[in-house]
Design an enzyme around this catalytic site. Sequence first.
Site, mmCIF file in Angstrom:
data_model
loop_
_atom_site.group_PDB
_atom_site.id
_atom_site.type_symbol
_atom_site.label_atom_id
_atom_site.label_comp_id
_atom_site.label_asym_id
_atom_site.label_seq_id
_atom_site.Cartn_x
_atom_site.Cartn_y
_atom_site.Cartn_z
ATOM 1 N N MET A 21 0.849 -1.195 0.000
ATOM 2 C CA MET A 21 0.000 0.000 0.000
ATOM 3 C C MET A 21 0.883 1.243 0.000
ATOM 4 O O MET A 21 1.668 1.451 0.936
ATOM 5 C CB MET A 21 -0.942 -0.018 1.206
ATOM 6 C CG MET A 21 -1.996 -1.108 1.122
ATOM 7 S SD MET A 21 -3.079 -1.207 2.577
ATOM 8 C CE MET A 21 -2.046 -2.146 3.718
ATOM 9 N N CYS A 103 -2.044 -1.175 -9.948
ATOM 10 C CA CYS A 103 -2.224 0.174 -9.408
ATOM 11 C C CYS A 103 -2.808 1.098 -10.470
ATOM 12 O O CYS A 103 -2.280 1.174 -11.582
ATOM 13 C CB CYS A 103 -0.888 0.719 -8.916
ATOM 14 S SG CYS A 103 -1.011 2.383 -8.222
ATOM 15 N N ARG A 237 -6.578 -2.412 3.461
ATOM 16 C CA ARG A 237 -6.748 -1.295 4.396
ATOM 17 C C ARG A 237 -7.119 -1.720 5.806
ATOM 18 O O ARG A 237 -6.753 -1.060 6.773
ATOM 19 C CB ARG A 237 -7.789 -0.323 3.830
ATOM 20 C CG ARG A 237 -7.246 0.558 2.712
ATOM 21 C CD ARG A 237 -8.363 1.266 1.971
ATOM 22 N NE ARG A 237 -9.151 0.338 1.185
ATOM 23 C CZ ARG A 237 -10.344 0.613 0.661
ATOM 24 N NH1 ARG A 237 -10.886 1.787 0.898
ATOM 25 N NH2 ARG A 237 -10.982 -0.270 -0.066
#
Length: 336
Positions: A21, A103, A237
């Site tokens: 991330m 991405c 996340r």
Amino acid sequence: MTAKALYSTQSGHKLLSVAPMMDWTDRHCRYLHRLLTREALLYTEMVVADAAIHGKRDRLLGFDPSEHPVALQLGGSEPAKLAEATRIGNDFGYDEINLNVGCPSDRVQSGTFGACLMREPKLVADCIAAMKAASSVPVTVKCRIGVDDQDPEVALDDLAADVLAAGADAIWVHARKAWLKGLSPKENRDIPPLDYSRVYRLKEKYPDVFIGINGGIATLDEADTHLAHVDGVMLGRVAYHNASILTGVDERIYGAAKSLPEWNHVRDSMMDHAARHIAAGGRLGHVTRHMIGLFQGVDGARRYRQILSTDANRPGAGPEVIAQAFESVMPSLLAA
């Protein structure tokens, strides 16, 4: 666990990882995560191949030995550069080298890599072949199920066929399309619908290949459900914003004996880590910003977050701020 054992497809083998991330999974984040789980595979932020070759390597690629197993994610679309970056990653001691084909950020698109490479599976295969030739550890791909108006049934199969023919050891699939036109990177994490069944079908097509799944997985119950269909689960996340989920990984996913988190050890280890970072010229906030989401729902967590958000960023702040923050939650943790 050896590097090559990461991607076993033997019956009963399971793998849980924390996703790469950007701006989050740096060395300080990974150091914290390793204190919470001994077994999960950790990923770096994406490092552009040019940066790995020409940048300050110790800052970009350095990691603490405790982080193993740890994988380096590279970004790029030039086989020769990716091969050189792969050699550098091998020299640093990473357990895996991963190619970013997922991405959707504008910066990545302008460099012709990331999710836009879903349109160029032959080029991705050339990259993987070059990386494999330069690596003694597994080389893997992290991709989407497609981009824009691609048919995910065709796009994902085409990419998988080509990268596996080129020698890829595993494929991690974010089970969403990426919309390169019309959605921001943030919106691409939520708005395109999840299609887990598409990833399951890829696994059915390649029963002897490691296929992992990513996207919207928020609990270890959900992870277990997916592991009935694929070989690995990648948490994103939730592992950052509610890192305490990782304290259940070793028991739930890997079958380790049940044990309570040793929060005193976590506190002291993060203080020692912060002290080393400060002594090397860093700031306490570089470390503590990754700790803010550690105690969601615990009594005292609001005060804990307040201390780390304010006191840790004051000039001259030292590791004692971490101890002060932990004092806010320790009574609740010890009573649990």
